[in-house]
Design a protein around this motif. Structure first.
Motif, PDB file in Angstrom:
ATOM      1  N   GLU A 173     -13.473   3.101  -3.984  1.00  0.00           N
ATOM      2  CA  GLU A 173     -13.171   4.031  -2.889  1.00  0.00           C
ATOM      3  C   GLU A 173     -11.715   3.885  -2.448  1.00  0.00           C
ATOM      4  N   GLN A 174     -11.231   2.657  -2.345  1.00  0.00           N
ATOM      5  CA  GLN A 174      -9.838   2.427  -1.962  1.00  0.00           C
ATOM      6  C   GLN A 174      -8.881   3.033  -2.978  1.00  0.00           C
ATOM      7  N   TYR A 182      -9.154  -4.110  -5.208  1.00  0.00           N
ATOM      8  CA  TYR A 182      -9.602  -2.831  -4.675  1.00  0.00           C
ATOM      9  C   TYR A 182     -11.103  -2.634  -4.827  1.00  0.00           C
ATOM     10  N   TYR A 213       0.833  -1.208   0.000  1.00  0.00           N
ATOM     11  CA  TYR A 213       0.000   0.000   0.000  1.00  0.00           C
ATOM     12  C   TYR A 213       0.867   1.256   0.000  1.00  0.00           C
ATOM     13  N   ASN A 235      -8.769   6.853  -2.731  1.00  0.00           N
ATOM     14  CA  ASN A 235      -7.993   7.298  -1.570  1.00  0.00           C
ATOM     15  C   ASN A 235      -6.492   7.194  -1.827  1.00  0.00           C
ATOM     16  N   ASN A 243     -10.165  -7.335   2.439  1.00  0.00           N
ATOM     17  CA  ASN A 243     -10.098  -6.204   3.363  1.00  0.00           C
ATOM     18  C   ASN A 243     -10.940  -5.061   2.800  1.00  0.00           C
ATOM     19  N   LYS A 244     -11.995  -4.694   3.496  1.00  0.00           N
ATOM     20  CA  LYS A 244     -12.923  -3.656   3.027  1.00  0.00           C
ATOM     21  C   LYS A 244     -12.585  -2.262   3.561  1.00  0.00           C
ATOM     22  N   ASP A 245     -11.568  -2.147   4.397  1.00  0.00           N
ATOM     23  CA  ASP A 245     -11.160  -0.852   4.927  1.00  0.00           C
ATOM     24  C   ASP A 245     -10.871   0.108   3.773  1.00  0.00           C
ATOM     25  N   PRO A 246     -11.495   1.296   3.749  1.00  0.00           N
ATOM     26  CA  PRO A 246     -11.291   2.218   2.623  1.00  0.00           C
ATOM     27  C   PRO A 246      -9.857   2.712   2.486  1.00  0.00           C
ATOM     28  N   TYR A 247      -9.063   2.578   3.535  1.00  0.00           N
ATOM     29  CA  TYR A 247      -7.663   2.998   3.483  1.00  0.00           C
ATOM     30  C   TYR A 247      -6.718   1.790   3.522  1.00  0.00           C
ATOM     31  N   SER A 248      -7.186   0.690   2.981  1.00  0.00           N
ATOM     32  CA  SER A 248      -6.359  -0.501   2.843  1.00  0.00           C
ATOM     33  C   SER A 248      -6.717  -1.165   1.521  1.00  0.00           C
ATOM     34  N   SER A 277      -7.355  -5.392  -0.427  1.00  0.00           N
ATOM     35  CA  SER A 277      -7.308  -6.853  -0.354  1.00  0.00           C
ATOM     36  C   SER A 277      -6.106  -7.319  -1.166  1.00  0.00           C
TER      37      SER A 277
END
Length: 319
Positions: free
Chosen positions: A287-288, A284, A157, A291, A234-239, A241
């Motif tokens: 949104e990811q 991704y 990342y 960002n 991984n659904k975190d917008p600042y990470s 998969s």
């Protein structure tokens, strides 16, 4: 041995790894092309080609001046041909700067393009890694259309953000960057692509061990390891998969590496990963991706996807 310090760092770390770039010598680049084009379950290349074939006229902006084409991590340029053809149709001539870490592979591809397109295409190959290549490309004047296809997904990342920042350093307000990324989220689809029944992807990955044996004087026995592929969502917008590829020791092993002046050891159950960081071949959400682009100081202006929504093309400009 080239870049031996980075190889040493990976082999001696607690989380043992070979860096992703290490697979891409001439043999590895050819194996990668085979496993991404002949594996019927590998959707990324198919999706990229679909977008390029159907939407290239929109992806390349219409501007009242000539563009210079830059292709970062170009490989054999088989996807780049769509861009070359469209720019030649518009401009008549084109200056082209393909960059790739595999010099032999790059020069062979450049020679084939030169024979095919003749004087209409002026090719200046740059056989360097990204950092050195971009330093050279900063000296290229004028508006640039920069391609970076299928490569951002193979970085961590932080490195993705840093690489986009690096690219932005050679851009003006008349430059455009287009990169492609994988937006697939289905686990079964992903594992079929990266662990195909024919073993094409495994052949590519095992090239890293073949090269390591050749360059270090080692004799790592591939049969003493299990070869595994996994997917982490991984659904975190600042990470992001990602996929993990590794070999796991079936027993404790030790191999001499004379060229590195070390013994390479692995305990039973220990893993050697074929990428830096947690994973590679990132997946991704939009949104990811937005960002990541914004963190790098760029602006995401347009996106295009294939009909199956596996792949997205992102066009970026300076802010």
């Amino acid at each position: 041995m080239e870049n031996y310090q980075e190889i040493l760092k990976g082999l001696q770390s607690n989380h043992k790894y070979l860096p992703t770039w290490y697979n891409y010598d001439e043999v590895g680049s050819e194996l990668n092309h085979i496993c991404t084009t002949e594996n019927s379950n590998y959707y990324i290349t198919r999706g990229e080609l679909s977008v390029l074939r159907d939407k290239i006229e929109n992806i390349i902006p219409r501007v009242p001046y000539q563009l210079t084409l830059v292709d970062l991590g170009c490989g054999n340029c088989h996807k780049t041909r769509f861009v070359i053809d469209e720019l030649l149709r518009r401009q008549g001539t084109l200056s082209f700067y393909p960059e790739d870490i595999s010099e032999d592979f790059l020069l062979r591809s450049s020679k084939q393009l030169a024979e095919e397109y003749g004087d209409d295409l002026v090719i200046t190959p740059i056989p360097e890694d990204y950092v050195e290549g971009i330093e050279q490309l900063k000296k290229v004047k004028g508006p640039k259309f920069i391609l970076w296809l299928g490569s951002i997904i193979c970085m961590s990342y932080a490195d993705q953000v840093n690489m986009l920042r690096l690219i932005s350093a050679m851009m003006t307000d008349k430059c455009n960057l287009v990169f492609s990324a994988d937006i697939t989220q289905d686990r079964n689809t992903i594992l079929k692509a990266y662990d195909d029944e024919a073993g094409l992807m495994r052949n590519f990955i095992q090239n890293g061990i073949t090269r390591l044996n050749k360059e270090t004087g080692s004799e790592i026995d591939k049969t003493k390891f299990k070869w595994e592929v996994d997917f982490v969502l991984n659904k975190d917008p600042y990470s992001v998969s990602y996929v993990r590829k590794y070999m796991e020791a079936k027993e404790s092993v030790q191999y001499k590496m004379p060229q590195l002046n070390m013994d390479f050891t692995m305990k039973m159950g220990e893993r050697l990963y074929f990428h830096e960081g947690e994973g590679f071949s990132c997946k991704y959400t939009l949104e990811q991706l937005r960002n990541i682009v914004e963190k790098a100081g760029l602006r995401l202006t347009d996106t295009w996807t294939d009909k199956d929504k596996h792949v997205v093309f992102c066009r970026c400009t300076t802010v």
